[in-house]
Design a protein around this motif. Structure first.
Motif, PDB file in Angstrom:
ATOM      1  N   ALA A   1       0.834  -1.203   0.000  1.00  2.57           N
ATOM      2  CA  ALA A   1       0.000   0.000   0.000  1.00  2.57           C
ATOM      3  C   ALA A   1       0.865   1.249   0.000  1.00  2.57           C
ATOM      4  N   GLY A   2       1.992   1.196   0.749  1.00  4.92           N
ATOM      5  CA  GLY A   2       2.893   2.337   0.779  1.00  4.92           C
ATOM      6  C   GLY A   2       3.745   2.449  -0.470  1.00  4.92           C
ATOM      7  N   GLY A   3       3.813   1.398  -1.268  1.00  8.43           N
ATOM      8  CA  GLY A   3       4.620   1.408  -2.482  1.00  8.43           C
ATOM      9  C   GLY A   3       3.796   1.467  -3.734  1.00  8.43           C
ATOM     10  N   ALA A   4       2.631   2.072  -3.634  1.00 10.42           N
ATOM     11  CA  ALA A   4       1.752   2.245  -4.804  1.00 10.42           C
ATOM     12  C   ALA A   4       1.418   0.913  -5.473  1.00 10.42           C
ATOM     13  N   GLY A   5       1.295  -0.134  -4.672  1.00 15.27           N
ATOM     14  CA  GLY A   5       0.893  -1.425  -5.210  1.00 15.27           C
ATOM     15  C   GLY A   5       2.015  -2.248  -5.790  1.00 15.27           C
ATOM     16  N   ALA A   6       3.241  -1.749  -5.773  1.00 17.11           N
ATOM     17  CA  ALA A   6       4.366  -2.529  -6.288  1.00 17.11           C
ATOM     18  C   ALA A   6       4.595  -3.740  -5.384  1.00 17.11           C
ATOM     19  N   PRO A   7       4.917  -4.909  -5.962  1.00 19.27           N
ATOM     20  CA  PRO A   7       5.081  -6.115  -5.135  1.00 19.27           C
ATOM     21  C   PRO A   7       6.279  -6.011  -4.207  1.00 19.27           C
ATOM     22  N   ALA A   8       6.065  -6.421  -2.968  1.00 16.74           N
ATOM     23  CA  ALA A   8       7.156  -6.459  -1.976  1.00 16.74           C
ATOM     24  C   ALA A   8       7.859  -7.803  -2.120  1.00 16.74           C
ATOM     25  N   ASN A   9       8.804  -7.857  -3.072  1.00 18.45           N
ATOM     26  CA  ASN A   9       9.364  -9.135  -3.511  1.00 18.45           C
ATOM     27  C   ASN A   9       9.965  -9.955  -2.376  1.00 18.45           C
ATOM     28  N   ASP A  10      10.814  -9.342  -1.588  1.00 16.11           N
ATOM     29  CA  ASP A  10      11.483 -10.097  -0.529  1.00 16.11           C
ATOM     30  C   ASP A  10      10.496 -10.582   0.520  1.00 16.11           C
ATOM     31  N   LEU A  11       9.509  -9.774   0.839  1.00 10.38           N
ATOM     32  CA  LEU A  11       8.491 -10.215   1.794  1.00 10.38           C
ATOM     33  C   LEU A  11       7.646 -11.347   1.209  1.00 10.38           C
ATOM     34  N   LEU A  12       7.358 -11.255  -0.091  1.00  8.29           N
ATOM     35  CA  LEU A  12       6.605 -12.329  -0.742  1.00  8.29           C
ATOM     36  C   LEU A  12       7.396 -13.630  -0.716  1.00  8.29           C
ATOM     37  N   ASP A  13       8.711 -13.535  -0.944  1.00  6.47           N
ATOM     38  CA  ASP A  13       9.550 -14.738  -0.876  1.00  6.47           C
ATOM     39  C   ASP A  13       9.518 -15.342   0.523  1.00  6.47           C
ATOM     40  N   GLN A  14       9.591 -14.480   1.528  1.00  6.56           N
ATOM     41  CA  GLN A  14       9.577 -14.984   2.896  1.00  6.56           C
ATOM     42  C   GLN A  14       8.250 -15.661   3.223  1.00  6.56           C
ATOM     43  N   ARG A  15       7.164 -15.072   2.765  1.00  3.61           N
ATOM     44  CA  ARG A  15       5.864 -15.696   3.021  1.00  3.61           C
ATOM     45  C   ARG A  15       5.726 -17.003   2.248  1.00  3.61           C
ATOM     46  N   ASP A  16       6.195 -17.039   1.009  1.00  2.83           N
ATOM     47  CA  ASP A  16       6.128 -18.269   0.231  1.00  2.83           C
ATOM     48  C   ASP A  16       6.918 -19.387   0.896  1.00  2.83           C
ATOM     49  N   GLN A  17       8.034 -19.021   1.521  1.00  2.00           N
ATOM     50  CA  GLN A  17       8.818 -20.034   2.220  1.00  2.00           C
ATOM     51  C   GLN A  17       8.069 -20.544   3.449  1.00  2.00           C
ATOM     52  N   LEU A  18       7.376 -19.646   4.156  1.00  2.00           N
ATOM     53  CA  LEU A  18       6.542 -20.083   5.280  1.00  2.00           C
ATOM     54  C   LEU A  18       5.435 -21.021   4.796  1.00  2.00           C
ATOM     55  N   LEU A  19       4.827 -20.686   3.668  1.00  2.00           N
ATOM     56  CA  LEU A  19       3.783 -21.547   3.104  1.00  2.00           C
ATOM     57  C   LEU A  19       4.361 -22.903   2.713  1.00  2.00           C
ATOM     58  N   ALA A  20       5.577 -22.895   2.155  1.00  2.00           N
ATOM     59  CA  ALA A  20       6.207 -24.156   1.767  1.00  2.00           C
ATOM     60  C   ALA A  20       6.482 -25.026   2.989  1.00  2.00           C
ATOM     61  N   GLU A  21       6.932 -24.414   4.085  1.00  2.00           N
ATOM     62  CA  GLU A  21       7.185 -25.178   5.307  1.00  2.00           C
ATOM     63  C   GLU A  21       5.881 -25.708   5.891  1.00  2.00           C
ATOM     64  N   LEU A  22       4.833 -24.890   5.860  1.00  2.00           N
ATOM     65  CA  LEU A  22       3.527 -25.346   6.338  1.00  2.00           C
ATOM     66  C   LEU A  22       3.005 -26.477   5.464  1.00  2.00           C
ATOM     67  N   ASN A  23       3.243 -26.375   4.160  1.00  2.00           N
ATOM     68  CA  ASN A  23       2.786 -27.389   3.219  1.00  2.00           C
ATOM     69  C   ASN A  23       3.434 -28.741   3.495  1.00  2.00           C
ATOM     70  N   LYS A  24       4.637 -28.745   4.085  1.00  2.00           N
ATOM     71  CA  LYS A  24       5.278 -30.006   4.441  1.00  2.00           C
ATOM     72  C   LYS A  24       4.562 -30.685   5.600  1.00  2.00           C
ATOM     73  N   LEU A  25       3.849 -29.910   6.387  1.00  2.00           N
ATOM     74  CA  LEU A  25       3.177 -30.448   7.569  1.00  2.00           C
ATOM     75  C   LEU A  25       1.773 -30.935   7.262  1.00  2.00           C
ATOM     76  N   VAL A  26       1.067 -30.255   6.373  1.00  2.00           N
ATOM     77  CA  VAL A  26      -0.305 -30.633   6.027  1.00  2.00           C
ATOM     78  C   VAL A  26      -0.649 -30.019   4.675  1.00  2.00           C
ATOM     79  N   GLN A  27      -1.481 -30.703   3.943  1.00  2.00           N
ATOM     80  CA  GLN A  27      -1.869 -30.188   2.630  1.00  2.00           C
ATOM     81  C   GLN A  27      -2.723 -28.927   2.794  1.00  2.00           C
ATOM     82  N   ILE A  28      -2.349 -27.878   2.061  1.00  2.00           N
ATOM     83  CA  ILE A  28      -3.029 -26.589   2.201  1.00  2.00           C
ATOM     84  C   ILE A  28      -3.526 -26.104   0.853  1.00  2.00           C
ATOM     85  N   THR A  29      -4.481 -25.225   0.909  1.00  2.00           N
ATOM     86  CA  THR A  29      -4.973 -24.507  -0.271  1.00  2.00           C
ATOM     87  C   THR A  29      -4.800 -23.018   0.000  1.00  2.00           C
TER      88      THR A  29
END
Length: 681
Positions: free
Chosen positions: A188-216
Motif C-alpha cells: 500500500a505504501g509502495g503504490a501497489g508494487a510487489p514487496a518481492n522479498d516479503l513475498l519470498d519470505q511468506r512463500d517459504q513459510l507456506l512451503a514449510e507449512l505445506n510439508k506439515l499438512v496439505q493446504i490450499t
C-alpha cells in the motif's frame, strides 16, 4: 545540453538499479525460497520536433521476481506428498522390523509353545513336561506383551508427533498472518508494487507449512484487485489463516476413542470442531494419521486377535479334557474380555465365536431408530427401538455379544468395543500347577471279552462336557453306558435318554455333520459291517447335553457291546493333549462369508507380517518416487526463478559498462556545455 544530460542521468539511474538488483541476486543465491529479481525499464515519452521524435532517456518501471505459479504448485505438491510418505515410512519401518524379526517376532514363541504341547502329548504323565508347557505358555504370553508394549511405544511416539506437528502448524499460521499484514502495508505504501522479498519470505513459510499438512492458498482481493494477502485453508475448506486472522488447531481426546488424539479447530470466535482424519491428508500430519489408522491399528488388532484366538480355542479344548487328578480342565489362559469405552454400568461383552471376530474396533450406536453394532464400517446387528424391546437386550454379531441395559445407556458418540486391541497386553497363563494340565480325555471305552466280533471304537472326540459333572466337584461322574450292536438292523444302539447319529464330512467346512441319509436323533442308527467295516464316524449325546464323537470300525457280532464311562485318574492318557497340539495347524480364525475359518495362528501372523512388509515397501517406493518428482519440479522451477551466478556475473559486467557509458554521456554533455560557455566569453 540539458536533454543530453538528463538522458545520461536516466541511464545512470537505470544502470545503478540494475547493479543493485544484480548484487541483491548474487548475495541471496543461497537463500532458501529466494526468487531471482529483475529490473524493468521503459523508454521515456519522446519529444517531438520538426525533424521528428527524439528520445528522452529511460525510466525504471518495476522490480519483479521471476515467479511461475504452475511450477511453484508442482514443487509444493511433490514436497507435500514426499513429507507424507517420509513420515509414514519412518513409523512403519519400526513395526516391520519388530514383527518380521526371526528372534523377537511371535513365530518362535508360537513354535516353542506348541512344541511343549507335543512333549506333553508324548509323555502325559511327566510332570517335567507339563511344567515345561506352562513355562512355554508364560514365554508366549510374555512375547505377546512385549510386542504389544513396543507397538504402544510406537503409538505414543505417533501421538507425540501429531501434537508437535499441530503446534508447528499453529506457529507457521501465525507467522503467515503477520507476514500478510506486513505485505499489505508495504505494497500500500509502495503504490501497489510487489514487496518481492516479503513475498519470498511468506512463500517459504507456506512451503514449510505445506510439508506439515496439505493446504490450499487463495489470494485475497479488495474491490477485485489483489491486496497482497493470502488465506490458507486445509481439509475440506477449514480456514487456517484469513488474511490476518488465525484459527488455532489443537489435539484433543477423540470423541470416538478418548485414548487417541483428534485434531480440532478453534475459530477466532471460539467455536471448536473436531476434524475428521480423512480430511487431513498430505504432509507429515497426514502421514502420521494415515499410519496410525491404516497400519498401526491394524497391526495391533491383528496381534491381539491371535492372542485372543489362542486364549479362546486353547481354553475351550483344554476344558474338554481331564488332568492328572481326573478333574475336568480349567482355563489354561486367563480369559480376555473385550474393552468397552466408556465404561457404562450394566454393559457387558463376551466372545461368542472367536473365528468370527474381526481385527477391528467395534461400535454400538443409536441411529435411525435402532441400536446398531458395527465392526469398522460393516453393520453386524441391529435392534429396533420401536416397539420398545425388553431390556436388558443383547446384540450379537461378529463373534461377540453385547448386553445393554437400555438405549439411554449408550452415549451420543456410541460405545467403543475393542475385542482385540488390548488382547496381546492382557494374555496370561491361568494355571501354575503342572498336574492341572488336562492332557487326558474324560470319556474312555472298554470292550468286554465276551464280544465275538472285531468291532472297535477309536478316536473319541469330546464336543461338549455339559452334564458330565453331576456332583459339581469338577470330576466327570456320569453313569457308564453301553453301545450295542444289533445285527438285525443292522444298527448301533444306545440306552434310553441317549441319542446317536451317523456323521459325514462336509467338504465345504471340513466339519463332521449329521448324515441325513441315516436315522438320527434316536437311540439307534445304521451300521452295516459289510459296507462300513473300514470305519464310520458317529456322535452320541447323553443326558445333560455332553456330546462326543467316535469312529467305529470292524465287523461286530450281534449282541456285542462297548462300555463308555469316565476316565480313570492318573492314567497315561494323551488324547486331549493331542487335540491341543492339533490347534497349531487347525484353521480357527478369520471366518469367511460362509462362517468357515480360513487361518491358523501362524498363517494369520504371517499375513500380518506380509501386509506390514508390503506396505513398508510401498511407502518406501512412493517416497523415492516423490523425491524424484520433487527434484524434477525443483529443477524446473529453479530454471525460471533460481539465481544463476554465471549469468549474474555477466550481468554485473554488462550493467557496469552501461553505468560507465551513461556517465560518459554526462561527461560529453558537460564538455559541450563548457565549449559553449567558452565561445560566449
Amino acid at each position: 545540453m540539458a536533454g543530453m544530460l538528463n538522458i545520461g542521468v536516466s541511464g545512470l539511474n537505470a544502470a545503478q538499479a540494475q547493479l543493485n538488483t544484480t548484487s541483491h541476486n548474487i548475495t541471496n543465491a543461497g537463500t532458501v525460497g529466494y526468487h531471482r529479481q529483475t529490473v524493468g525499464q521503459a523508454a521515456r515519452p519522446p519529444l517531438f520536433t520538426g525533424a521528428g521524435f527524439f528520445g528522452q532517456g529511460t525510466d525504471v518501471t518495476s522490480v519483479t521476481r521471476s515467479y511461475n505459479q504452475f511450477l511453484e504448485n508442482q514443487v509444493l505438491q511433490a514436497d507435500n506428498r514426499r513429507a507424507q510418505y517420509g513420515a509414514y515410512s519412518a513409523q512403519i519401518g519400526q513395526i516391520n522390523n519388530l514383527l518380521a524379526d526371526s528372534t523377537t517376532g511371535l513365530s518362535p514363541a508360537l513354535a516353542n509353545f506348541f512344541a511343549g504341547v507335543q512333549e506333553v502329548a508324548s509323555n502325559p504323565t511327566s510332570v517335567a513336561a507339563r511344567q515345561s508347557l506352562i513355562s512355554n505358555g508364560q514365554a508366549l504370553a510374555s512375547r505377546f506383551q512385549s510386542l504389544n508394549t513396543r507397538l504402544e511405544e510406537v503409538r505414543q511416539g505417533v501421538e507425540g508427533g501429531i501434537v508437535q506437528t499441530v503446534e508447528s502448524i499453529n506457529t507457521y499460521a501465525k507467522a503467515i498472518a503477520e507476514m500478510n499484514q506486513r505485505i499489505v502495508v508495504a505494497q500500500a505504501g509502495g503504490a501497489g508494487a510487489p514487496a518481492n522479498d516479503l513475498l519470498d519470505q511468506r512463500d517459504q513459510l507456506l512451503a514449510e507449512l505445506n510439508k506439515l499438512v496439505q493446504i490450499t492458498v487463495v489470494d485475497e482481493t479488495d474491490s477485485g484487485k489483489a491486496n497482497g494477502a493470502v488465506s490458507v485453508f486445509i481439509g475440506s475448506g477449514q480456514p487456517l489463516v484469513l488474511r490476518g486472522t488465525v484459527s488455532q488447531f489443537q489435539v484433543i481426546p477423540s470423541a470416538a476413542d478418548p485414548q487417541r488424539g483428534a485434531i480440532s479447530l478453534t475459530a477466532p470466535g471460539g467455536n471448536t470442531i473436531e476434524i475428521a482424519e480423512s480430511l487431513l491428508s498430505g504432509g507429515e500430519l497426514g502421514g502420521l494419521l494415515e499410519f496410525r489408522l491404516v497400519s498401526l491399528d491394524a497391526a495391533q488388532n491383528e496381534l491381539g486377535l491371535i492372542a485372543l484366538g489362542i486364549t479362546e480355542t486353547f481354553n475351550a479344548q483344554h476344558k474338554l479334557g481331564v488332568d492328572l487328578e481326573g478333574v475336568l480342565g480349567k482355563d489354561f489362559f486367563k480369559p480376555i474380555a473385550p474393552t468397552v469405552v466408556p465404561a457404562v454400568a450394566g454393559v457387558s461383552t463376551s466372545i461368542t465365536d472367536v473365528s468370527e471376530v474381526r481385527a477391528k474396533d467395534y461400535r454400538v450406536l443409536v441411529s435411525g431408530g435402532s441400536v446398531r453394532l458395527f465392526a469398522g464400517d460393516e453393520e453386524l446387528a441391529s435392534l429396533a427401538l420401536a416397539p420398545a424391546p425388553a431390556w436388558p437386550a443383547t446384540l450379537t454379531g461378529g463373534g461377540i455379544a453385547v448386553s445393554l441395559p437400555g438405549a439411554a445407556s449408550i452415549p451420543a458418540d456410541g460405545l467403543l468395543i475393542q475385542p482385540t486391541r488390548n488382547a496381546a497386553r492382557n494374555i496370561a497363563v491361568g494355571i501354575s500347577d503342572p498336574r492341572e494340565i488336562a492332557a487326558g480325555g474324560p470319556v474312555s471305552v472298554t470292550s468286554p471279552l465276551t464280544n465275538q466280533g472285531t468291532g472297535k471304537v477309536a478316536n473319541i472326540d469330546i464336543r461338549d462336557i455339559a452334564g458330565m459333572d453331576g456332583s459339581g466337584d469338577g470330576v466327570p461322574d456320569f453313569s457308564a453306558f453301553a453301545l450295542g450292536f444289533d445285527g438285525t438292523g443292522p444298527a448301533l444302539t444306545v440306552p434310553a435318554g441317549f441319542t446317536i447319529e451317523r456323521l459325514k464330512m462336509d467338504a465345504a467346512t471340513g466339519e463332521w455333520v449329521t448324515d441325513g441319509s441315516y436315522p438320527s436323533g434316536g437311540s439307534s442308527t445304521t451300521y452295516t459291517p459289510s459296507a462300513d467295516s473300514s470305519g464310520v464316524q458317529f456322535r452320541v449325546t447323553g443326558p445333560g447335553g455332553y456330546t462326543f464323537d467316535f469312529r467305529f470300525s470292524g465287523t461286530p457280532e450281534s449282541g456285542d457291546a462297548f462300555s463308555f464311562g469316565p476316565s480313570v485318574a492318573g492314567v497315561a492318557d494323551n488324547r486331549n493333549a493331542v487335540a491341543l497340539g492339533a490347534l497349531q495347524t487347525t484353521k480357527v480364525l478369520g471366518a469367511d462369508a460362509s462362517g468357515r475359518p480360513t487361518a491358523t495362528f501362524q498363517s494369520l501372523y504371517a499375513q500380518t507380517v506380509t501386509t506390514v512388509g508390503n506396505k513398508t515397501r510401498e511407502v518406501q517406493v512412493n517416497e523415492a518416487a516423490q523425491e524424484s518428482l520433487l527434484d524434477q519440479a525443483t529443477s524446473a522451477r529453479d530454471s525460471v526463478s533460481g539465481v544463476n551466478l554465471d549469468e549474474e556475473a555477466a550481468n554485473l559486467v554488462r550493467y557496469q559498462l552501461a553505468y560507465q557509458a551513461s556517465a560518459r554521456v554526462m561527461t560529453v554533455a558537460q564538455r559541450l556545455f563548457d565549449e559553449l560557455i567558452s565561445i560566449g566569453r
